[in-house]
Enzyme design. Structure first.
Site, PDB file in Angstrom:
ATOM      1  NE  ARG A 143      -2.288  12.264  10.042  1.00  0.00           N
ATOM      2  CZ  ARG A 143      -2.379  13.558  10.422  1.00  0.00           C
ATOM      3  NH1 ARG A 143      -2.702  13.955  11.600  1.00  0.00           N
ATOM      4  NH2 ARG A 143      -2.274  14.337   9.309  1.00  0.00           N
ATOM      5  CB  SER A 145      -5.488   7.920  -2.661  1.00  0.00           C
ATOM      6  OG  SER A 145      -4.120   7.449  -2.903  1.00  0.00           O
ATOM      7  CD  GLN A 146       0.292   6.145   0.675  1.00  0.00           C
ATOM      8  OE1 GLN A 146       1.118   7.043   0.856  1.00  0.00           O
ATOM      9  NE2 GLN A 146       0.843   4.941   0.490  1.00  0.00           N
ATOM     10  CG  MET A 199       5.784   4.484   0.207  1.00  0.00           C
ATOM     11  SD  MET A 199       4.653   5.971   0.074  1.00  0.00           S
ATOM     12  CE  MET A 199       4.455   6.192   1.814  1.00  0.00           C
ATOM     13  CB  SER A 234      -2.506  14.410   4.076  1.00  0.00           C
ATOM     14  OG  SER A 234      -3.515  13.704   4.315  1.00  0.00           O
ATOM     15  CB  ALA A 236       7.247  -6.041  -1.529  1.00  0.00           C
ATOM     16  N   GLY A 237       5.241  -3.188   0.186  1.00  0.00           N
ATOM     17  CA  GLY A 237       4.137  -2.874   0.732  1.00  0.00           C
ATOM     18  C   GLY A 237       3.470  -1.971   0.004  1.00  0.00           C
ATOM     19  CB  THR A 258       0.515   7.004   8.640  1.00  0.00           C
ATOM     20  OG1 THR A 258       0.788   8.456   8.972  1.00  0.00           O
ATOM     21  CG2 THR A 258      -0.655   6.683   8.972  1.00  0.00           C
ATOM     22  CB  CYS A 259       5.137   7.876   6.517  1.00  0.00           C
ATOM     23  SG  CYS A 259       5.464   6.274   6.078  1.00  0.00           S
TER      24      CYS A 259
END
Length: 428
Positions: A52, A117-118, A196, A111, A193-194, A49-50
């Site tokens: 980790r 929530s992501q 996030m 987090s 356009a994902g 992820t962004c």
């Protein structure tokens, strides 16, 4: 079950290093294929992820899990980072600590913004990718099903997710509001356009933003997001023109290299005529060269590292719920390994009984073949005596194994008696 996780997160590495070790979604399958070519007797899951990048490896076989140095070599070969640099930067958790860490990650307790929530959606996506790579992965199924269940418990049994603050929420409601008093008169440009991008747009709309432009390399996806949030689209080829007109830029692409560097930004600033620009770079790797914020006046460039400082304040408001959430993780970790021990001991007990009964049956048949004129009644009594003998011999060790497997200690395996029994009776 044996398990290890190796990785890095925002706790130990800055954005620059995290982006060097990150994996784009289309790179995960190839990496797992490479991993399995070297370690086919194990199961693996890659979470990137962004904030980790973590590799989880599991095996039922003692000693089958690769060593830390083997995994570092594999990551080094994929990213072109020296093994020595990775060895200094990556953490490792094993067995009980690995499960506790996973449960904390999935519950958002680890987090950048506690309660966001992501992460659970990202864990589920990593889970799906792992199963795509190896559909028959019982340990992955059992472990990550448990992680999802723990996340649900923390969400429903504590208030740690109430008024949850995700990274996009902090970006808009804290950083952006430090610059802008209102958003209804601001031109907003969203790059990407994902997920996030959509979450950030949710907060922007709530803050009053109405002049929204979406630019994405895949125009169809940009169009879908624009329709959802009442915005318009712009061709990716018009990026510089859009940057020149925007007041606020949110960049969330999955590009592997910066999409805006210092040289390409110079004509943008010239066209802006010193007009202030606020840029939220929420991408990993970063979309904007960080030197842009340093070299150009009236450009406010914030990255995920800048957000971390704001996110730390969020921890204070969650502290009252933290002990309860951690207790759930601790209890679930112990429960997980109690179940794991029962599974391991149950299998060993079944094998031992099967082996003993097979020997008993063979010896009973041999005895009956050697004896003459044994009545049916005597035959039944002898068979019952053999059965009682085996049961009485097995009862003490099996009872001890069961007691050990039911201990409250959070150990990954009932390593004492079960392993001794396997070796003594040469069980698989």
């Amino acid at each position: 079950m044996n398990m290890m996780v190796i990785g890095c997160s925002h706790h130990v590495a800055d954005a620059a290093f995290r982006e060097r070790v990150s994996f784009a979604p289309d790179q995960i399958s190839g990496f797992l294929d490479s991993y399995y070519s070297k370690h086919p007797q194990t199961e693996a899951l890659l979470l990137s992820t962004c904030n980790r990048t973590e590799l989880y490896v599991l095996s039922e076989q003692a000693g089958a899990v690769p060593s830390r140095s083997e995994l570092i070599e594999l990551l080094s070969s994929r990213h072109g980072i020296t093994a020595e640099e990775l060895d200094l930067a990556l953490y490792t958790h094993r067995d009980t600590d690995a499960i506790s860490h996973l449960f904390s990650v999935s519950s958002s307790l680890d987090s950048m913004v506690v309660g966001e929530s992501q992460i659970i959606a990202q864990v589920k996506q990593a889970y799906e990718a792992a199963i795509d790579a190896r559909p028959k992965a019982p340990l992955i199924h059992r472990t990550f099903d448990a992680a999802i269940r723990v996340a649900k418990r923390v969400s429903t049994e504590t208030k740690i997710h109430e008024n949850r603050i995700s990274v996009p929420s902090v970006a808009i409601n804290v950083l952006a509001k430090q610059i802008f008093e209102r958003f209804d008169n601001k031109k907003v440009l969203v790059l990407g356009a994902g997920e996030m991008a959509e979450e950030t747009l949710t907060y922007l709309k709530a803050a009053g933003a109405s002049q929204i432009t979406i630019a994405n390399r895949t125009h169809e996806r940009a169009l879908a997001v624009a329709e959802k949030f009442g915005g318009q689209t712009a061709p990716w080829s018009d990026l510089q023109q859009q940057l020149a007109q925007a007041d606020l830029v949110v960049s969330t692409t999955g590009a592997k290299q910066p999409i805006v560097d210092v040289d390409s930004f110079k004509p943008v600033m010239k066209a802006r005529n010193q007009k202030m620009l606020f840029v939220l770079d929420l991408a990993i790797p970063r979309d904007f060269d960080d030197r842009i914020g340093q070299q150009f006046d009236n450009v406010y460039l914030y990255s995920l590292d800048d957000l971390q400082r704001e996110c730390e304040r969020n921890m204070d408001s969650r502290k009252t719920q933290w002990p309860k959430a951690r207790k759930i993780v601790q209890d679930e970790t112990e429960s997980f390994f109690r179940d794991t021990r029962r599974r391991a001991s149950g299998s060993t007990i079944a094998q031992l009984k099967k082996q003993a009964n097979s020997i008993k049956d063979d010896e009973f048949k041999r005895l009956m073949n050697r004896l003459d004129s044994v009545s049916d009644g005597d035959r039944q009594q002898i068979e019952k005596a053999f059965h009682r003998l085996v049961n009485k011999i097995l009862h003490p060790p099996l009872e001890s194994i069961q007691k050990e497997s039911n201990t409250d200690e959070a150990q990954p395996e009932p390593v004492g008696l079960v392993e001794a029994m396997k070796r003594l009776f040469q069980l698989d």
